[in-house]
Design an enzyme around this catalytic site. Structure first.
Site, PDB file in Angstrom:
ATOM      1  N   SER A 140     -33.071  26.507  21.950  1.00  0.00           N
ATOM      2  CA  SER A 140     -33.739  25.553  21.037  1.00  0.00           C
ATOM      3  C   SER A 140     -32.951  24.627  20.630  1.00  0.00           C
ATOM      4  O   SER A 140     -31.774  24.255  20.283  1.00  0.00           O
ATOM      5  CB  SER A 140     -34.404  26.581  19.871  1.00  0.00           C
TER       6      SER A 140
HETATM    7  N1  SAH Z   1     -34.284  30.729  20.493  1.00  0.00           N
HETATM    8  C1  SAH Z   1     -33.624  30.885  21.767  1.00  0.00           C
HETATM    9  C2  SAH Z   1     -34.915  29.979  22.696  1.00  0.00           C
HETATM   10  C3  SAH Z   1     -35.013  30.444  23.724  1.00  0.00           C
HETATM   11  S1  SAH Z   1     -36.172  29.908  24.743  1.00  0.00           S
HETATM   12  C4  SAH Z   1     -32.492  29.813  21.791  1.00  0.00           C
HETATM   13  O1  SAH Z   1     -32.156  29.237  20.759  1.00  0.00           O
HETATM   14  O2  SAH Z   1     -31.651  29.700  22.687  1.00  0.00           O
HETATM   15  C5  SAH Z   1     -37.335  31.048  24.654  1.00  0.00           C
HETATM   16  C6  SAH Z   1     -37.125  32.532  25.142  1.00  0.00           C
HETATM   17  O3  SAH Z   1     -38.139  33.265  24.894  1.00  0.00           O
HETATM   18  C7  SAH Z   1     -36.680  32.590  26.771  1.00  0.00           C
HETATM   19  O4  SAH Z   1     -35.348  33.072  26.793  1.00  0.00           O
HETATM   20  C8  SAH Z   1     -37.593  33.377  27.294  1.00  0.00           C
HETATM   21  O5  SAH Z   1     -37.053  34.407  28.153  1.00  0.00           O
HETATM   22  C9  SAH Z   1     -38.016  34.265  25.953  1.00  0.00           C
HETATM   23  N2  SAH Z   1     -39.534  35.028  26.250  1.00  0.00           N
HETATM   24  C10 SAH Z   1     -40.470  34.553  26.679  1.00  0.00           C
HETATM   25  N3  SAH Z   1     -41.342  35.424  26.536  1.00  0.00           N
HETATM   26  C11 SAH Z   1     -40.793  36.407  26.124  1.00  0.00           C
HETATM   27  C12 SAH Z   1     -41.338  37.803  25.799  1.00  0.00           C
HETATM   28  N4  SAH Z   1     -42.710  38.431  25.999  1.00  0.00           N
HETATM   29  N5  SAH Z   1     -40.475  38.689  24.901  1.00  0.00           N
HETATM   30  C13 SAH Z   1     -39.246  38.295  25.028  1.00  0.00           C
HETATM   31  N6  SAH Z   1     -38.936  37.038  25.087  1.00  0.00           N
HETATM   32  C14 SAH Z   1     -39.559  36.351  25.569  1.00  0.00           C
END
Ligand code: SAH
Length: 219
Positions: free
Chosen positions: A67
């Site tokens: 993010s």
């Molecule tokens: N806050 C994280 C953002 C990662 S992007 C950071 O700072 O690194 C969003 C993440 O949500 C991805 O890793 C994706 O795999 C996850 N994601 C998407 N759908 C999801 C679900 N149903 N349950 C859990 N994680 C999910």
């Protein structure tokens, strides 16, 4: 959090936080304080470390992204967190936002659906001594065994408000979640639980997130 601070990165992080402080969204100072404690470069892939303190998303494993710091600041500020609260995070990803939540002093439960990311991030949490209850699972289901939560933060774009997550909010609790409408535009949403059966939903600014998908990817 346990890591050796390198002056070069500490200086870049201070500059990043100073820049976030001038953002028109006016982030909460306690949130910026938590962000200032987290070494974002340790959550990036080695080839992107030089950009770790720019306000940008960067690629991580499993075709996901870390993010943007201003997005972390925005979502955390909207949550009106208080130290000690019980917070469920959907989308652990790189673990960067998880680390910011832990640095704030809340009790974090986090779910990631990509097994490859879950493995990498669990290992990193252990090395940095970041205490979090994280699982590999489908965030649409939440963690009923640990519910109810004071706050829920979703860091992937949903296609509707997930009923199971709403059910796991405490009365008086709040969820911050990006939701995409049928025309493909996503907006941040704030959901407050008024009582057992009523929720107040506010549609906030437009935003951009990777999609929130169902099920676990074990690949
Ligand atoms: N806050 C994280 C953002 C990662 S992007 C950071 O700072 O690194 C969003 C993440 O949500 C991805 O890793 C994706 O795999 C996850 N994601 C998407 N759908 C999801 C679900 N149903 N349950 C859990 N994680 C999910």
């Amino acid at each position: 959090m346990n890591f050796v601070e390198e002056p070069k990165f500490a200086a870049r992080r201070r500059m990043m936080v100073a820049q976030l402080r001038t953002n028109k969204l006016a982030f909460s100072e306690d949130v910026l304080d938590a962000i200032s404690k987290v070494p974002r470069h340790l959550f990036c892939q080695p080839m992107y470390v030089a950009s770790a303190y720019e306000d940008v998303t960067l690629p991580i494993a499993a075709k996901q992204t870390i993010s943007q710091p201003s997005t972390v600041a925005r979502q955390m500020s909207l949550l009106e967190l208080k130290p000690g609260e019980k917070v469920l995070e959907i989308g652990t990803g790189s673990g960067y936002q998880t680390a910011c939540l832990v640095a704030f002093g809340v009790d974090v439960y986090s779910i990631e659906r990509q097994k490859a990311l879950y493995d990498i991030t669990s290992d990193l949490f252990q090395r940095l001594d970041i205490r979090v209850n994280n699982i590999c699972g489908d965030g649409y289901l939440g963690m009923p065994e640990h519910a109810p939560f004071d706050k829920i933060i979703v860091t992937a774009g949903a296609f509707q408000l997930p009923p199971k997550l709403m059910a796991q909010l405490k009365v008086g609790g709040m969820m911050i979640i990006p939701v995409e409408d049928s025309s493909g535009v996503s907006n941040m949403h704030r959901v407050r639980r008024i009582d057992e059966s009523q929720f107040a939903v506010d549609k906030l600014e437009e935003c951009n997130f990777v999609p929130m998908l169902s099920g676990v990817n074990n690949a």
